[in-house]
Design an enzyme around this catalytic site. Structure first.
Site, PDB file in Angstrom:
ATOM      1  N   MET A 149      -8.807   9.008  -0.484  1.00 32.22           N
ATOM      2  CA  MET A 149      -9.226   9.358   0.809  1.00 32.22           C
ATOM      3  C   MET A 149      -9.838  10.915   0.582  1.00 32.22           C
ATOM      4  SD  MET A 149      -6.994   7.906   3.694  1.00 32.22           S
ATOM      5  CE  MET A 149      -6.427   6.186   3.844  1.00 32.22           C
ATOM      6  N   ASP A 163      -4.756   3.740  -1.726  1.00 32.44           N
ATOM      7  CA  ASP A 163      -5.779   4.369  -1.049  1.00 32.44           C
ATOM      8  C   ASP A 163      -6.333   5.646  -1.422  1.00 32.44           C
ATOM      9  OD1 ASP A 163      -6.454   1.944   0.705  1.00 32.44           O
ATOM     10  OD2 ASP A 163      -4.152   2.361   1.723  1.00 32.44           O
ATOM     11  N   HIS A 187      -8.733   1.491  -3.914  1.00 33.53           N
ATOM     12  CA  HIS A 187      -9.363   1.451  -3.084  1.00 33.53           C
ATOM     13  C   HIS A 187     -10.181   2.957  -2.469  1.00 33.53           C
ATOM     14  CE1 HIS A 187     -10.033   0.318   1.677  1.00 33.53           C
ATOM     15  NE2 HIS A 187     -11.249   0.834   1.068  1.00 33.53           N
ATOM     16  N   ASP A 227      -6.937  -5.987   4.530  1.00 33.77           N
ATOM     17  CA  ASP A 227      -6.232  -4.702   4.450  1.00 33.77           C
ATOM     18  C   ASP A 227      -6.390  -4.049   5.948  1.00 33.77           C
ATOM     19  OD1 ASP A 227      -4.806  -2.183   4.062  1.00 33.77           O
ATOM     20  OD2 ASP A 227      -6.308  -1.229   2.821  1.00 33.77           O
ATOM     21  N   MET A 241     -11.654  -4.758   5.969  1.00 31.68           N
ATOM     22  CA  MET A 241     -10.621  -3.835   6.669  1.00 31.68           C
ATOM     23  C   MET A 241     -10.628  -4.507   7.932  1.00 31.68           C
ATOM     24  SD  MET A 241      -9.712  -1.478   4.654  1.00 31.68           S
ATOM     25  CE  MET A 241      -9.097  -0.359   5.992  1.00 31.68           C
ATOM     26  N   GLY A 259       1.233  -2.131   4.192  1.00 30.22           N
ATOM     27  CA  GLY A 259       1.803  -0.708   4.035  1.00 30.22           C
ATOM     28  C   GLY A 259       3.035  -0.579   4.703  1.00 30.22           C
ATOM     29  N   HIS A 296      -1.606  -1.370  -4.157  1.00 30.51           N
ATOM     30  CA  HIS A 296      -2.761  -0.873  -3.270  1.00 30.51           C
ATOM     31  C   HIS A 296      -2.572   0.649  -3.196  1.00 30.51           C
ATOM     32  CE1 HIS A 296      -6.306  -1.608  -1.196  1.00 30.51           C
ATOM     33  NE2 HIS A 296      -5.890  -0.728  -0.298  1.00 30.51           N
ATOM     34  N   SER A 324       0.834  -1.081  -0.034  1.00 30.14           N
ATOM     35  CA  SER A 324      -0.184  -0.094  -0.031  1.00 30.14           C
ATOM     36  C   SER A 324       1.012   1.289  -0.032  1.00 30.14           C
ATOM     37  CB  SER A 324      -0.925   0.037   1.338  1.00 30.14           C
ATOM     38  OG  SER A 324      -1.417   1.322   1.416  1.00 30.14           O
ATOM     39  N   MET A 383     -11.888   5.331  -0.507  1.00 31.97           N
ATOM     40  CA  MET A 383     -12.726   5.624   0.760  1.00 31.97           C
ATOM     41  C   MET A 383     -13.012   6.827   0.691  1.00 31.97           C
ATOM     42  SD  MET A 383      -9.700   3.761   3.210  1.00 31.97           S
ATOM     43  CE  MET A 383      -8.465   3.929   2.310  1.00 31.97           C
TER      44      MET A 383
END
Length: 223
Positions: free
Chosen positions: A36, A34, A65, A174, A136, A196, A32, A7, A67
């Site tokens: 946000m 993320d 991903h 994750d 998660m 990560g 991966h 990540s 979020m």
């Protein structure tokens, strides 16, 4: 075969291209990413523009991903940026089936994620329509958190549910994945392990990813 997905939330943000190249050379299977928005989770990260730039640095699949609130507004942008998989949160998506259809219409694998406190029953109806279920094991929003104790039974339950309803769906985990717990998480049923801080904070990516791979591929000894 189990897959390892570093990540980049925990990577050096000033040299993301180099960091991605380094974990690719070290044996990573996926990258991966993320995303946000500062609303669904209390943090801001990268957007489709940066993902498009990073797409040029590697051939590894981008596991994106989201979020974010109202993810349906941004599916097209993240698809055009080069995402290979897009995962949305069931907690942020009122019309989940519609969003999954939007993702798949782009020719991209579609995933659904749920937070630690969200029951698996909320995603069971969508399983036949997705490619990936992401469980998660920390509350999303920050990297480097510890694996929440007691999540292994939920992972095992998720795998059992997948095998009963849609066995082709990958189970991804994750949050707080480390060398100490990666084997237990995999044994509980995870197909894709997102890590990560345990990779990017290790100082030696080939050694860390190699050690993870060795644990995941070691033969089971019968007693």
């Amino acid at each position: 075969m189990k897959q390892i997905a570093p990540s980049i939330l925990s990577a050096d943000g000033s040299r993301l291209g180099e960091e991605i190249a380094a974990v690719e050379a070290a044996g990573a299977d996926l990258i991966h990413i993320d995303v946000m928005d500062g609303h669904f989770v209390p943090n801001l990260t990268i957007g489709p523009g940066l993902i498009a730039s990073l797409r040029k640095t590697t051939r590894l699949p981008f596991d994106v991903h989201l979020m974010i609130e109202n993810p349906e507004r941004y599916i097209d942008a993240f698809a055009k940026a080069g995402s290979d998989r897009i995962t949305v949160h069931t907690e942020a998506s009122i019309h989940l089936h519609r969003i999954i259809s939007m993702i798949r219409e782009k020719g991209i694998r579609a995933g659904v994620s749920l937070n630690p406190a969200t029951p698996l029953a909320q995603v069971e109806p969508i399983l036949p329509d997705i490619d990936l279920l992401l469980v998660m094991t920390v509350n999303p929003g920050f990297g480097g958190q510890k694996f929440i104790g007691g999540m292994l039974p939920k992972i095992a339950q998720a795998k059992k549910m997948i095998m009963a309803v849609a066995p082709e769906v990958f189970l991804e985990v994750d949050g707080g994945v480390t060398l100490k717990n990666i084997l237990s998480i995999a044994d509980a049923g995870a197909d894709i392990l997102v890590a990560g801080a345990s990779i990017f904070g290790s100082g030696n990516y080939p050694e860390t990813i190699g050690a993870m791979r060795a644990l995941l591929t070691a033969p089971t000894v019968s007693v």
